[in-house]
Design a protein around this motif. Structure first.
Motif, PDB file in Angstrom:
ATOM      1  N   LEU A   1      15.307  31.329  46.774  1.00  0.00           N
ATOM      2  CA  LEU A   1      13.927  31.799  46.632  1.00  0.00           C
ATOM      3  C   LEU A   1      13.792  32.734  45.434  1.00  0.00           C
ATOM      4  O   LEU A   1      12.823  32.640  44.668  1.00  0.00           O
TER       5      LEU A   1
ATOM      6  N   GLN B   1      11.249  31.944  42.394  1.00  0.00           N
ATOM      7  CA  GLN B   1      10.145  32.837  42.028  1.00  0.00           C
ATOM      8  C   GLN B   1      10.304  33.372  40.619  1.00  0.00           C
ATOM      9  O   GLN B   1       9.306  33.541  39.901  1.00  0.00           O
TER      10      GLN B   1
ATOM     11  N   GLU C   1       5.960  29.532  49.170  1.00  0.00           N
ATOM     12  CA  GLU C   1       6.253  30.824  48.562  1.00  0.00           C
ATOM     13  C   GLU C   1       6.190  30.802  47.040  1.00  0.00           C
ATOM     14  O   GLU C   1       6.590  31.752  46.380  1.00  0.00           O
TER      15      GLU C   1
END
Length: 307
Positions: free
Chosen positions: A19, A23, A64
């Motif tokens: 993640l 990101q 996300e």
């Protein structure tokens, strides 16, 4: 030229590690985040904390992230029946708002199949051809109609062909170094042809073979995207580059010979040569997922010079 971050989480990464890289990929302006689809570490590493499933991971990242494309390079036909894979991808595409891409291949790593009890037939190219036909056939079947398929490897009987992806057409990536069958498959089914870790001298000729395969079935060769995946290791100085090479257990000279490696100017020069050979999209294989400064370096010092 488009730039995508490509990771190998099976070497040792949690979902939170992945993640953080995804990101950063989005924040730094890269086009996409892709990951391998493997279940076993390669080489001498421990693989701790253990593997993460590719499509489970991408489902999480779909919620996300907001902009970047998400996909596999590549999923193996041995892991999932095509009907189930079509459902998974359609669902992740919905979860992402239409940002998913599918890279699909025959699979090659027999050891991980043995480790996790996954059948590994000796001949898998026919499976790949049928899976591509089934998955795209399911997505393209109009709502309210059913889809059936009777092949050597798979049979589907009156499938409702649901759910549908958000995108009108999910991009499909087919790649490899084969001289005949792979180009023919790419010409039939793919939106992108990818060369994974090619020798630089071979790239132009491999692309020419795919273009010829497109022409042989009446497809415009320019309707395909031509891409390459290469390891990327760079640094602002020779010392920084050597440190990053050592962190992943690679020699600087070997990286320079086979990847995108060295200082920013060296990497830019190599990318310029790739562009001249027809590469439109580059997958930057990033092996050290803890080194987000590396992504910062590439985004600031390399990418702007090729866009």
């Amino acid at each position: 030229m488009r730039f995508r971050v490509f990771t190998e989480p099976q070497q040792g990464a949690s979902y939170d590690d992945v993640l953080a890289v995804a990101q950063a990929t989005e924040r730094l302006g890269f086009d996409a985040f892709f990951r391998s689809d493997h279940y076993l570490a390669m080489g001498d590493g421990s693989g701790l904390p253990g593997p993460t499933d590719a499509w489970t991971t991408l489902a999480g990242l779909a919620r996300e992230t907001e902009r970047i494309r998400l996909g596999t390079l590549v999923s193996s036909v041995t892991y999932r029946p095509p009907g189930i894979l079509a459902i998974q991808i359609a669902q992740v595409d919905q979860m992402s708002g239409g940002r998913v891409e599918l890279g699909l291949g025959t699979g090659w790593f027999e050891k991980e199949h043995l480790a996790y009890g996954i059948p590994f037939p000796p001949k898998r190219f026919g499976m790949l051809e049928e899976q591509l036909e089934i998955i795209t056939g399911l997505w393209n079947t109009p709502i309210g109609e059913s889809y059936s398929f009777d092949g050597e490897h798979y049979t589907l009987i009156e499938s409702p062909a649901l759910p549908k992806p958000t995108q009108a057409r999910v991009p499909v990536i087919v790649g490899g170094g084969g001289a005949r069958r792979t180009p023919a498959l790419a010409a039939r089914f793919a939106t992108e042809f990818n060369l994974p870790f090619p020798e630089f001298a071979d790239i132009a000729g491999k692309f020419a073979g795919v273009r010829a395969a497109c022409q042989s079935i009446g497809r415009d060769p320019d309707s395909l995207v031509y891409s390459a995946a290469l390891i990327a290791v760079g640094g602002a100085t020779e010392v920084e580059f050597a440190r990053r090479a050592a962190a992943i257990g690679r020699e600087p000279a070997e990286l320079r010979a086979h990847g995108l490696a060295g200082t920013a100017s060296e990497i830019v020069d190599r990318l310029g040569a790739l562009a001249a050979d027809g590469v439109e999209c580059v997958y930057l294989q990033i092996m050290d997922l803890s080194d987000l400064d590396h992504l910062e370096f590439l985004a600031a010092e390399v990418v702007p010079q090729l866009r």
